[in-house]
Every structure is written in C-alpha cells, then in structure tokens.
Design a protein around this motif. Sequence first.
Motif, mmCIF file in Angstrom:
data_model
loop_
_atom_site.group_PDB
_atom_site.id
_atom_site.type_symbol
_atom_site.label_atom_id
_atom_site.label_comp_id
_atom_site.label_asym_id
_atom_site.label_seq_id
_atom_site.Cartn_x
_atom_site.Cartn_y
_atom_site.Cartn_z
ATOM 1 N N CYS A 50 0.829 -1.214 0.000
ATOM 2 C CA CYS A 50 0.000 0.000 0.000
ATOM 3 C C CYS A 50 0.857 1.255 0.000
ATOM 4 C CB CYS A 50 -0.950 -0.001 1.199
ATOM 5 S SG CYS A 50 -2.266 -1.229 1.033
ATOM 6 N N GLU A 103 1.804 1.796 -3.550
ATOM 7 C CA GLU A 103 0.662 2.351 -4.281
ATOM 8 C C GLU A 103 0.472 3.831 -3.933
ATOM 9 O OE1 GLU A 103 -1.293 1.074 -6.658
ATOM 10 O OE2 GLU A 103 -2.581 2.859 -6.740
ATOM 11 N N GLN A 123 0.507 6.914 -6.545
ATOM 12 C CA GLN A 123 -0.640 7.820 -6.666
ATOM 13 C C GLN A 123 -0.225 9.277 -6.426
ATOM 14 O OE1 GLN A 123 -4.045 6.645 -4.337
ATOM 15 N NE2 GLN A 123 -4.190 4.645 -5.324
ATOM 16 N N PRO A 133 -4.114 -1.482 -3.717
ATOM 17 C CA PRO A 133 -2.994 -1.544 -4.664
ATOM 18 C C PRO A 133 -3.415 -2.114 -6.021
ATOM 19 C CG PRO A 133 -2.372 -2.490 -2.544
ATOM 20 C CD PRO A 133 -3.853 -2.258 -2.503
ATOM 21 N N ARG A 134 -2.938 -1.494 -7.072
ATOM 22 C CA ARG A 134 -3.247 -1.991 -8.417
ATOM 23 C C ARG A 134 -2.417 -3.239 -8.697
ATOM 24 N NH1 ARG A 134 -1.227 3.364 -11.233
ATOM 25 N NH2 ARG A 134 -1.852 4.073 -9.165
#
Lengths: 259, 318
Positions: free
Chosen positions: A44, A47, A51, A192-193
């Motif tokens: 995370c 991510e 972002q 998360p992607r």
Amino acid sequence: MSALRIAVCVKRVPAPGSRINVTPDGQSVDATNLGFTTSPHEECAVEAAVQLVELHGGSATVVTLGPVEAEEQLRYAASVGVERALLVSAGDGLNWDPQRTATALASAIASVEARDGVFDVILFGNESADSGGFQVGIRVARALGRPVVNGAKGIEVGDDVITMRRPIDAGFEVYELPRPCVIGVKEGINLPRYPTMKGRLASKKVAVEVIEGLDQPGGQARVRLHRPEEKASSTIILGNGPEAASAVVDLFAELGVLT
Amino acid sequence: MSVLVIIEHDRGAIASGSLEALTAARTLSSDVIAAVCGGNDAVATACAGYGATEVVDLVHPFLHDYAPQAWGEAVAQLVTARQPDAVIACGTDRGNEVLAHVSVSLDVATVANVLRIDASSAGVWALTRVQWGGSLLEDVTLDAPTKLLTVAHHAYDMVPSEVAEYRTTFTPSLEGSLGSTMVRDRVVREAGVTLTTARVVVGGGRGVGSPEGFAPLEELASLLGGVVGCSRAVTNNGWRNHTDQVGQTGTRIAPDIYLACGISGAIQHWVGAMASKNILAINTDRDANMVTRADYAVIGDLHKVIPAISEEIRRRRG
Ligand SMILES: Cc1cc2nc3c(=O)[nH]c(=O)nc-3n(C[C@H](O)[C@H](O)[C@H](O)COP(=O)(O)OP(=O)(O)OC[C@H]3O[C@@H](n4cnc5c(N)ncnc54)[C@H](O)[C@@H]3O)c2cc1C
Ligand SMILES: Nc1ncnc2c1ncn2[C@@H]1O[C@H](COP(=O)(O)O)[C@@H](O)[C@H]1O
C-alpha cells in the motif's frame, strides 16, 4: 508546488501458506517451495507513492535492504509504476536486526539525497510482515532528522504541510507534518493496483542502483525461531450442505448467541 | 532493579494495555515508575491501583495531546534523569511508536511485542517475542545498558495491586520542532458494534465470489446482532472495505463465535481469528486449513448453507 520526490522502503519476506516452517538451525523461515513478497502495508505504501506522483508529478524510488534476490521486490514495485530502484545490499540481509537495518538504510538514502536532492516524503510500512519490530521507519527518520508518524490511512500533500489520517477506535486522528517527513503506512489506505503486462515489461528495463549496506549490528540478536504451541483441534462436522442448518442453529442456541 | 512504564492514555482515559504493562513490570521489580505524558488524577490513581510506586507527570505544552516524537523524547529525558534498569510499554500502535522514539533518543535497542522476559542475567536479557503477527515466535537476546521492550497486547493479564499514590512531576526540555507530530484534530464516528467488540462475526472469503454474494452473510449477521468480516482476498478484489478485514494486517477479533465462510485459513488470516471462542468453518473443501483447525464445520456450498441457517433462525423465532 514543485514536483515531488518520494521514496518507499519495502522488505522481502517469504510468503507462507497455512503454516510457517523453520529451518533446522532455527535461524530463518524455511522458504523451500515458498514464494516471496512484501508486507501488505508496504504494497500500500508503494501504491500511495505512485498515486502521489500521478497527482503532483515527480518521481518515486523504491528501496530495499536485502540479498540480491530482493531485486524481485524492487521490480514488482517498478511494474506498478515506481521509476527508480535502490538495492542496499546485505549478504544475509533478511535477518538483520532493526538498528542494523535502519543504519544501513539511512546512510544509503542520505547518499542518494546528497547526489539527487532530498525526498519530500519517505514512506514505510507500519511494520514488516515477518519480524514486525515497529521501528525501522522511525529510526531512519530520526537519523535523517525528520518528523515521523506511523499508522497512516490517508495522506494529502500540500505546499508546506503533509496532512495524514490515522485511525483510532472510533474515528481517526489528523496530523500535519512539515516537508520533508517520513510516514508509516497501513494496509487499507488504498487498493494496490495489479501490474499490467506493459508495466511488467517496463519494470525489466528499470536500472537497479546498488549500494553496499553499512554493517553495524544493534543490541537485539536472534537466538532461534520456533512455532507457538497449537491447541490440538478435532473438528466436529455438523453436517453437509443446507441440511446442517438445524445443527448450526442448535449450536448458536447452546452458545447463547441466538437472543 | 527499577522499571519505568510508559502509560498510554487518550486525553485522560487510560489504555488497558498500560495496566498489562504495569503488571508485567511488577514481575521484574517492586520499584515501578509510571511515566505519564499529559495525564490527570484518574490516570495517576489507576497507575497506583496497578502497583506503580511512583507516578511521574511529564509536563510540557507538547505533551497535552498525543505527539509520538515529543512523548518519546520527554520519556528519554526522564530515563536519563532516573536511570531505571528497564523501560516497558504495551505493544499497541502508540506503545511501540513511543518506545521506538525513546530508544533512538537513548541510542539503545528496543524489542517489540515480547511474550516472556528472562532477566536472570543482568547484562543480557533473554526474551521471546512475536513474529508474523503471532504465527511464529522468536527468542532473542537484548544487550543494552537500559532494557527497552514492549509487551505484546494481551500477553499479560492485568492484575490490580493497590499501593499508596505518590505523585511527582518532571519538566522535559523539548525543542520547537518536536511539536510537529502532535495530533491536530480528531474526527469521531459513531462506534456501534464493531469487529473487535462483536459477539458474532460472519466472515466471508474468496469463496463468496462477489460483493453481492455478501448479502446473505449480512442478513445472517444482523439476525444474530453481529457484524460481517472478510479475508484479504476479498479486500484485494475490492469487494469490501479493508476495515472489515480479519488478520495479521487487518483486525484481530475475539467473538463468541466466528463463522468463516469460503475462507481457506491462511496463517495470516488465522492469527486474526484464533482468539475467537468458537470457530465454525463453512467450506466446500473438507481439507481446508480453516476446516481442520476449526471447532465446528459444515461441508458445503456457502451460498446454500448460509440462507438455510437464516431461514432456520427465522422459523424458530416464528
Ligand atoms: C504478510 C501477509 C499478511 C497478510 N495478512 C492477511 C490478513 O490480515 N487477512 C487475511 O485474510 N489474509 C492475509 N494475508 C493473505 C493470506 O495469505 C491469504 O492469501 C488470504 O487470507 C486468502 O483469502 P481466502 O481464504 O478468502 O481465499 P482462498 O485462499 O482462495 O480460499 C478460498 C476458500 O473458499 C472455499 N470456497 C470456494 N468456493 C466456496 C463455496 N461456494 N462455498 C464454500 N467454500 C468455498 C475454498 O475451498 C477455499 O478454502 C496476508 C498475506 C501476507 C503475505
Ligand atoms: N530490509 C528492509 N529493507 C527495506 N525496508 C525495510 C526493511 N526492513 C524494514 N523495512 C521498512 O521498515 C518498516 C518497519 O519495519 P519493522 O521495524 O521491521 O517493523 C517496514 O514496513 C519496511 O517499510
């Protein structure tokens, strides 16, 4: 606002299934047949770094201290959008104590900052998945002379301050940290992607910078790892399929939860 | 030997973990100093009720509310002044965080989430600590002039031991920058029944199959006055919010009964659920770890079993 420089620290750990086995010498998790991963908190954090760069511009650097194999975790971060990677090499680095880990990370980060500029934000996981010392991020922050707060489930970057949210029993606390600062992230801050095929291919081309880890052991030393005692369980099968419903509700009644 | 315990409280409400830490400290020494940042009378009385022979109020504007860095530096200065042999906190988010700051200020090691303390050799202590959120244990040695450690939450029962209240104050000198980590604001939400307090938790895993698939679990939970939980496979798929996740990186639950539906029972899920008084697994796979470790199990498709259970409850209630 000027473009952001973000670093995010992740630790390579084995990914155990239903039980964790220990090597006969008691020194490490037996990783035979296991894959490797990082803590969900760190996924995370990665991510969050990606972002923030998408939102404000700039670049993110993923950092790990570990054996050469930890390049796998750096490339994973690259596959979801981190552009730069730093391996702080440590022969048996997965078992370094928290002080030793933090000293080496702080010195490697300081040398990169001396060359490329200060990181506005350095993200850590709240705790590592395996050793869970709850301190490496704090130690690195203090070595670099920066404010640090753990447990972040929300980060907003402004011109001068970084606003951070941390959950408590009923609601959340708000912190405002000056830039540059260090933040420990908890799972749940984002989703998360997954890496795309394009991301995976691009990650293979990311250059991994290697810095030899400064090696100064601290005051905590491992004697051995062992599994906690398990209570012997014998499962009572209440039935198969929907026909078991009556037995289940009998159990609820017996446990007094059917009020 | 003397032991200093860092007291955790939120604006005057003492945390149960601190009472556990005081109890743990008493197993090492009868000379127990409670260090309280920004406390009040009620906190001091609670500390004396759990055997603190001295309660030190640390007084400074930066200590009026929680501020990890200021709390850590203030306690470190008290440690330097009083030279206790050990400093203990409870292994909560705050306890681990403050003690890490204390350890940096004192330039010594700190050991998180300890279950067992062997202080028979004064120079080097032998400790057993938690790894992997409790799935694995680690024996370590701690070599430091002052021994810093947190005791894992719930590892020690809190046992009262009334002593006469003796209160002193200590005024640390804190640089201006230390105020920057202080809590600025709080947003309070309606609490209600939560995963940590619920008597019944109905948990769903990947086997639930979709966000909509949770409707029957919601229905059963509400019939039992409980709440819905889930596995990480579920949060990772975006089916439910992470606040519902049970496990190592989610919430630790301890309900009277946990229904684990379509959850395989990976070790990281299990450590979050194992404090449940009873576990009932519902799974198509008789050999799933969740089934073999549960107290009770129903073998079958959760999409059929759960509605049947709700139906049976309604039938009996008429
Ligand atoms: C460091 C770390 C931390 C982690 N932290 C957590 C955590 O906090 N919480 C957590 O949950 N996980 C955590 N995980 C992930 C964990 O390892 C597992 O991946 C996850 O728990 C698997 O979720 P699951 O059981 O729902 O899915 P699966 O393992 O895929 O299991 C699905 C189960 O559903 C059953 N099933 C399928 N269809 C049906 C049906 N129709 N009816 C009944 N049963 C059915 C299957 O037989 C199977 O047993 C963590 C992992 C790591 C590495
Ligand atoms: N070997 C490592 N390499 C990079 N980062 C690490 C390492 N060990 C710990 N960290 C970071 O520090 C955080 C806290 O770790 P810990 O103090 O072990 O709980 C982790 O979530 C990581 O972000």
